[in-house]
Design a protein around this motif. Structure first.
Motif, PDB file in Angstrom:
ATOM      1  N   GLN B 337     -18.434  49.207 -87.760  1.00 28.76           N
ATOM      2  CA  GLN B 337     -18.434  48.785 -86.352  1.00 28.76           C
ATOM      3  C   GLN B 337     -17.043  48.945 -85.754  1.00 28.76           C
ATOM      4  N   PHE B 365     -24.546  55.484 -87.047  1.00 30.76           N
ATOM      5  CA  PHE B 365     -25.481  54.464 -87.498  1.00 30.76           C
ATOM      6  C   PHE B 365     -25.030  53.047 -87.145  1.00 30.76           C
ATOM      7  N   ALA B 366     -23.960  52.915 -86.370  1.00 28.84           N
ATOM      8  CA  ALA B 366     -23.496  51.583 -85.979  1.00 28.84           C
ATOM      9  C   ALA B 366     -23.515  51.535 -84.463  1.00 28.84           C
ATOM     10  N   ASP B 367     -23.741  50.365 -83.910  1.00 32.44           N
ATOM     11  CA  ASP B 367     -23.923  50.347 -82.456  1.00 32.44           C
ATOM     12  C   ASP B 367     -22.662  50.046 -81.664  1.00 32.44           C
ATOM     13  N   ASP B 368     -21.720  49.333 -82.262  1.00 33.73           N
ATOM     14  CA  ASP B 368     -20.559  48.933 -81.468  1.00 33.73           C
ATOM     15  C   ASP B 368     -19.431  49.957 -81.660  1.00 33.73           C
ATOM     16  N   VAL B 369     -19.652  51.147 -81.189  1.00 29.33           N
ATOM     17  CA  VAL B 369     -18.676  52.210 -81.420  1.00 29.33           C
ATOM     18  C   VAL B 369     -18.410  52.956 -80.118  1.00 29.33           C
ATOM     19  N   CYS B 371     -17.761  56.795 -79.393  1.00 22.53           N
ATOM     20  CA  CYS B 371     -17.631  58.131 -79.938  1.00 22.53           C
ATOM     21  C   CYS B 371     -17.880  59.139 -78.833  1.00 22.53           C
TER      22      CYS B 371
END
Lengths: 493, 436
Positions: B337, B365-369, B371
């Motif tokens: 995260q 695969f993580a939501d708090d990113v 990119c």
């Protein structure tokens, strides 16, 4: 009035927000099995089954040959494994490849069709009579593979527009079918296209003559019905020089435990100055919350801008199916031709989507635009896979691609696989992508103004997808908004 | 005889003679993998645009019979990079490390042969870290390097050591009498609080074909700092697959710059594994290709732990019939995260016979990113050219100016001044000769 037209019938529209809020926590609403006697092919796939389908549809010899050629080629092919999806192997001998609703006589008008079928449509909210009366949409409804009712045909016929089922086109307009069928997606194109070519049961055929602007949105309702039946439609749309057509495709399917295979092929041909707008709302059964059941949607969709200044535009809203695997593509062959792709793909629970587009720039001064929005929730995986190819002779090609992903929850995945191949230095190709979650500040802003968190999330998601929704015809846009909220049930808040 | 049989014969001849050190099992395993996989073809997704198999249709002298270097120190003098008087110089000849030719000026810098390191004091580190890249790169070429691992080095930067002189690594291939396949291998361990600058370059002598298949594995520990510069400016008859695999096992800083100016076929695999919280990595690259050359940059940034930052910028200038491939992967694992990962690839095409294939790929695969990735392909900005020309600057000068400015985004990240000046000079000379 609008709610009569759309499958989402259980809610009154009211204002948009409250609808979403209501639907967010609802279950899949279209899972019911209509009890109609079906005329089925024996289970499995063999040359006999291909012959059976062809005979059943009273097809001419050349069509049977064509199917057999596809079938023989299919036997030499291997199921592709490159997509970013996981599913148990499909046993092609376990599927009934043809199932037609039993019809004693060909209905001349809508009153003659099977009352059971009529009820199905009413449940779906697209009662044909209703539609005929209330809206200007001509519907060619496909229930389990055979076209059962076509409306507004005479009005279209006056303009020279042919809008009929594929089997009818094979009988009535063999020259057009011979010329264009598999001219965009060859028999040998890929595993599922070859399979479709061998066993396709029906689909829509649409021909717009030179210079004609189709006065209404053409629409087909697909529905998978009988148990264990893969549905294999074949759609062919030909827009002659200077013509215009907007085509809608929408799907719902009954709740079912066993995976259902759907491998359709759609071919679009746009000649000089012609424009085809193809919109899809796909809401097939995605499986339950544990990922059990659901439809496999392996579709080949491709259009060709054959003449100069032609334009093809794909718009899709994908909320359903356990697995979605499709890449609506445009071959930009004519000079100054334009291709567009607008997509919203939503995955929730254990859904998997690997979708995107291909833009093949071959002609000079061709343009393409890709806007893809992926929303993943639950345990789902959502992939964008796109190709922009600029060939050596495609002078001054222009492409802009944008793919944004929104993640709701930390168990889901978002993937982007953009391929960019440039062989000409006058090309300008841009690609950008972002991945993010819904900002806490955005939620806070809404909360502060008295909007509940669930509503706020729905609001933000709709805003995220708006750029694509705007390209849908009005009727579809409202339906699509509802579908978006329905398919994200339980992941919100 | 096909390629696999050819190498099998070499492997069988060679393995017993060199089998008495800790690597024979690893080698055998790698060779089995190679036999199974073979040289990758364009059917392999990772090699879709790079036709490497054709280069193995000819015979390479391989491996050379002895470790005695065929290159003399005097010959080496003409090849040294600027600033070498103030640098540690490590020299590989035909893929084998040469102690006599190497000069180590920083007293605390430990450089051992891989075999010695495995025996003396560093066995644990070597065992743990050797072959880490095989988890990420599973193709035949990579396995081929491991199958013939011999004459490689282990560099250890001890805890708290700030290496005051940069470390120059020369990969020299002596192709004066035959086609040569060189397979250098190195393992580098940068301990806590240590700082080091690595500068690597590739030189082929003679007119014959050379193929360098290099693997470097680096581990960067807590609070350490690594700067890595790769300069590829070899002849058109030279080819290479160069793998640099960096694992950050503690909160650390990594800065890499890859400059590819010349060569036949170049494939760079650069992996960054962010295996600790708060890691920071910067990946820069510039490729300037002419003639028939082919450059392929594959980068992987694997975010395993939360709160990491990575920033990637690769820029290309393409001329003549050259081709470029860029494939940038960013993985964000579920637990990573608060990852910030940025990636950008820009290409300028100077001729209408070049091709660029770029694939910036995100797997999240993580939501708090946060990119983002972006890429552009196009030609020089017409407005910019016109602006300069309207002020009396000739078209050629205007093009040069714009391209130098374009390249300077990468140049400014080369921190050792002598190397930066050297690379700038190379680029200006190339622009002078290429732009008419």
């Amino acid at each position: 009035m609008k709610s009569e037209i759309f499958p989402v019938k259980s809610q009154d529209s009211g204002n948009g927000l409250s609808t979403i809020e209501k639907t967010v926590f609802s279950d899949y609403k279209y899972g019911f099995v209509t009890d109609i006697e079906a005329d089925e092919a024996p289970m499995g796939l063999s040359e006999e089954v291909v012959r059976f389908i062809s005979a059943k549809k009273r097809e001419p010899e050349w069509m049977l040959e064509w199917r057999l050629k596809a079938y023989r080629h299919w036997l030499t092919m291997k199921e592709p494994g490159w997509a970013n999806i996981r599913y148990p192997r499909i046993n092609y001998q376990d599927i009934i490849f043809y199932s037609a609703p039993k019809q004693k006589i060909n209905p001349k008008n809508l009153d003659e069709i099977d009352p059971e079928l009529k009820k199905t449509f009413e449940k779906l909210g697209i009662s044909l009579d209703e539609q005929k009366r209330l809206s200007g949409v001509a519907v060619d409804a496909v229930i389990d593979s055979v076209s059962i009712g076509t409306s507004f045909k005479s009005q279209l016929a006056e303009l020279g527009i042919i809008f009929c089922s594929m089997s009818e086109a094979i009988r009535e307009h063999p020259d057009l079918v011979k010329e264009y069928l598999s001219s965009v997606v060859p028999l040998t194109d890929n595993y599922f296209a070859a399979l479709n070519s061998a066993v396709f049961s029906d689909g829509s055929f649409c021909y717009i003559p030179k210079g004609v602007r189709c006065p209404m949105e053409l629409s087909t309702y697909f529905r998978i019905n009988a148990e264990n039946t893969g549905q294999f439609e074949r759609t062919l749309i030909i827009a002659e020089a200077g013509s215009y057509v907007s085509y809608l495709e929408g799907c719902t399917a009954p709740m079912r435990d066993e995976h259902q295979l759907h491998a359709a092929v759609v071919e679009l041909v746009a000649l000089e100055n012609a424009e085809i707008k193809y919109s899809t709302v796909q809401n097939w059964y995605p499986g339950d919350k544990q990922g059990k059941g659901g439809v496999y949607n392996f579709v080949t969709k491709r259009g060709i801008c054959k003449g100069d200044h032609a334009k093809i535009s794909w718009t899709q809203v994908e909320t359903g199916s356990a697995i979605t695997w499709k890449y609506p593509s445009v071959i930009l062959k004519g000079d100054h031709s334009t291709g567009e792709f607008y997509s919203v793909a939503v995955t929730n629970n254990y859904q998997q989507a690997d979708t995107g587009t291909k833009m093949m720039h071959l002609g000079k001064n061709t343009k393409s635009r890709i806007v893809s929005k992926g929303i993943s929730a639950g345990f789902s995986n959502n992939s964008y896979r796109g190709l922009v190819h600029v060939s050596r002779n495609a002078k001054n090609a222009r492409n802009f691609s944008q793919c944004d992903s929104l993640l709701l929850g930390d168990k889901c995945g978002a993937h982007t696989f953009p391929y960019i191949e440039v062989r000409n230095n006058s090309a300008v190709v841009e690609h950008e992508a972002t991945t993010s979650k819904i900002g806490e500040d955005q939620i806070f802003y809404c909360n502060q103004r008295g909007i509940a968190t669930e509503t706020a999330v729905a609001l933000i998601i709709n805003g995220f997808a708006k750029e694509v929704m705007n390209h849908l015809p009005m009727e579809f846009a409202i339906e699509a908004q509802k579908l978006l909220a329905v398919s994200l049930e339980g992941s919100v808040g | 005889m096909n390629t696999i049989e050819y190498f099998k014969e070499r492997f069988d001849q060679w393995q017993p003679a060199n089998g008495h050190n800790g690597f024979s099992a690893i080698r055998q395993e790698a060779f089995n993998a190679f036999s199974k996989l073979g040289i990758p073809t364009t059917k392999n997704e990772e090699w879709k645009y790079t036709r490497v198999a054709g280069l193995f249709n000819q015979e390479y002298q391989f491996p050379p019979d002895s470790l005695t270097a065929s290159v003399t120190a005097i010959e080496l003098d003409g090849l040294r990079l600027p600033g070498h008087e103030q640098a540690n110089e490590l020299v590989f000849v035909n893929g084998f490390f040469s102690f006599p030719l190497s000069v180590i000026r920083s007293a605390d810098l430990t450089v051992l042969s891989l075999e010695d390191a495995a025996k003396n004091g560093f066995s644990e580190l070597v065992e743990k870290q050797f072959g880490d890249s095989s988890k990420y790169i599973k193709d035949g070429i990579h396995a081929l390097n491991t199958a013939f691992v011999h004459g490689g080095i282990f560099i250890h930067i001890k805890k708290g050591l700030v290496v005051e002189h940069p470390v120059y690594i020369y990969n020299i291939t002596d192709a004066r009498s035959a086609n040569i396949l060189a397979q250098p291998r190195s393992l580098i361990h940068i301990n806590e609080h240590a700082h080091v600058q690595l500068v690597e370059t590739y030189i082929t002598l003679g007119p014959n074909q050379s193929f360098t298949n290099q693997v470097m594995e680096v581990t960067v520990e807590q609070d350490a700092r690594l700067e890595y510069y790769k300069i590829q400016n070899d002849g058109a008859h030279t080819n290479q697959v160069s793998t640099t695999h960096i694992r950050q096992t503690g909160k650390s800083y990594v800065h890499t710059v890859t400059i590819s100016l010349n060569g036949g076929l170049i494939r760079n695999n650069l992996n960054l594994v962010l295996d600790a919280k708060y890691c920071e990595s910067h990946l820069y690259g510039l490729y300037f290709q002419t003639g028939q050359s082919h450059i392929d940059n594959h980068t992987v940034v694997d975010n395993i732990k939360p709160n990491c930052l990575s920033n990637e910028l690769y820029k290309g200038i393409m001329n003549d019939q050259s081709t470029a491939v860029f494939n940038g992967k960013i993985f964000v694992r579920p637990q990573a995260q608060k990852t910030n990962a940025y990636q950008s690839n820009k290409n300028v095409l100077l001729s209408d016979t070049t091709s660029v294939n770029t694939k910036p790929q995100l797997e999240i695969f993580a939501d708090d990113v946060k990119c983002t990735h972006g890429c552009t392909v196009g030609k020089l900005n017409e407005d910019g050219l016109f602006y300069l020309q309207s002020r009396g600057i000739s078209e050629k000068t205007a093009r040069m100016l714009l391209l130098r400015a374009y390249a300077s985004d990468i140049m400014e990240h080369i921190k050792p001044a002598s190397i930066r000046t050297y690379v700038e000079r190379l680029i200006v000379d190339r622009l002078e000769s290429d732009i008419s």
